[in-house]
Scaffold this motif. Structure first.
Motif, PDB file in Angstrom:
ATOM      1  N   GLU A   6      26.887 118.842   5.366  1.00 43.56           N
ATOM      2  CA  GLU A   6      26.217 117.766   6.093  1.00 43.56           C
ATOM      3  C   GLU A   6      26.711 116.408   5.596  1.00 43.56           C
ATOM      4  N   SER A   7      26.695 115.438   6.498  1.00 41.26           N
ATOM      5  CA  SER A   7      27.048 114.068   6.129  1.00 41.26           C
ATOM      6  C   SER A   7      26.352 113.109   7.077  1.00 41.26           C
ATOM      7  N   GLY A   9      23.903 110.817   6.107  1.00 38.09           N
ATOM      8  CA  GLY A   9      22.632 110.305   5.640  1.00 38.09           C
ATOM      9  C   GLY A   9      22.777 108.946   4.982  1.00 38.09           C
ATOM     10  N   LEU A  20      23.735 112.323  11.981  1.00 36.94           N
ATOM     11  CA  LEU A  20      24.140 113.304  10.980  1.00 36.94           C
ATOM     12  C   LEU A  20      25.173 114.249  11.579  1.00 36.94           C
ATOM     13  N   CYS A  22      27.404 118.009  10.779  1.00 40.47           N
ATOM     14  CA  CYS A  22      27.416 119.264  10.025  1.00 40.47           C
ATOM     15  C   CYS A  22      28.721 119.974  10.346  1.00 40.47           C
ATOM     16  N   TRP A  38      18.803 122.421  12.527  1.00 41.94           N
ATOM     17  CA  TRP A  38      18.562 121.378  11.519  1.00 41.94           C
ATOM     18  C   TRP A  38      17.125 121.542  11.019  1.00 41.94           C
ATOM     19  N   ARG A  40      14.480 120.007   7.642  1.00 47.22           N
ATOM     20  CA  ARG A  40      14.375 118.920   6.689  1.00 47.22           C
ATOM     21  C   ARG A  40      13.290 119.227   5.672  1.00 47.22           C
ATOM     22  N   VAL A  95      15.458 115.247   2.982  1.00 49.11           N
ATOM     23  CA  VAL A  95      16.800 115.828   2.931  1.00 49.11           C
ATOM     24  C   VAL A  95      16.943 116.693   4.178  1.00 49.11           C
ATOM     25  N   TYR A  96      18.016 116.470   4.917  1.00 52.24           N
ATOM     26  CA  TYR A  96      18.254 117.193   6.152  1.00 52.24           C
ATOM     27  C   TYR A  96      19.333 118.262   5.924  1.00 52.24           C
ATOM     28  N   TYR A  97      19.016 119.472   6.361  1.00 51.75           N
ATOM     29  CA  TYR A  97      19.910 120.617   6.185  1.00 51.75           C
ATOM     30  C   TYR A  97      20.315 121.181   7.538  1.00 51.75           C
ATOM     31  N   ARG A 108      24.172 121.902   1.731  1.00 51.95           N
ATOM     32  CA  ARG A 108      23.425 121.357   0.598  1.00 51.95           C
ATOM     33  C   ARG A 108      22.501 120.219   0.999  1.00 51.95           C
ATOM     34  N   THR A 110      21.754 116.386   3.340  1.00 53.05           N
ATOM     35  CA  THR A 110      22.067 114.962   3.250  1.00 53.05           C
ATOM     36  C   THR A 110      20.755 114.195   3.293  1.00 53.05           C
TER      37      THR A 110
END
Length: 116
Positions: A6-7, A9, A20, A22, A38, A40, A95-97, A108, A110
């Motif tokens: 993920e990126s 954030g 975001l 993924c 997704w 969180r 934190v978002y997954y 992991r 973001t």
């Protein structure tokens, strides 16, 4: 083995937006075959569902708390899922997954912080 990263954030003011991403990879992993989700987890709270998107992208579902503000999408050519988040609120801080429930495979995460 699938890898999900993920990126996107960061820190944003209330009312702001973030997108975001993924990125999925892995030998033999066919991204287009999997529903992507997704979730969180806010500080001190349990992890919760945010949104999912079908394999072709024609079906999406959202948690009531984000409906109308967040949009999930995917680009199967790029093996990437996205979460466009608009009208962000402090309670969106988490934190978002991203991941696949079927594979039970997740990135992991973001961190998104919504604060003035």
């Amino acid at each position: 083995q699938v890898q999900l990263v993920e990126s996107g954030g960061g820190l944003v003011q209330p009312g702001g937006s973030l997108r975001l991403s993924c990125a999925a990879s892995g030998i033999g992993f066919h991204f287009e075959a999997y529903v992507m989700t997704w979730d969180r987890q806010a500080p001190g709270k349990e992890r919760e569902f945010v949104a999912y998107i079908s394999t072709s992208g024609d079906i999406t579902r959202y948690a009531d708390s984000v409906k109308g503000r967040f949009t999930i999408s995917r680009d199967n050519d790029k093996n990437t899922a996205y979460l466009q988040m608009n009208s962000l609120k402090p309670e969106d801080t988490a934190v978002y997954y991203c991941g696949s429930r079927l594979l039970d495979s997740w990135g992991r995460g973001t961190l998104v912080t919504v604060s003035s």
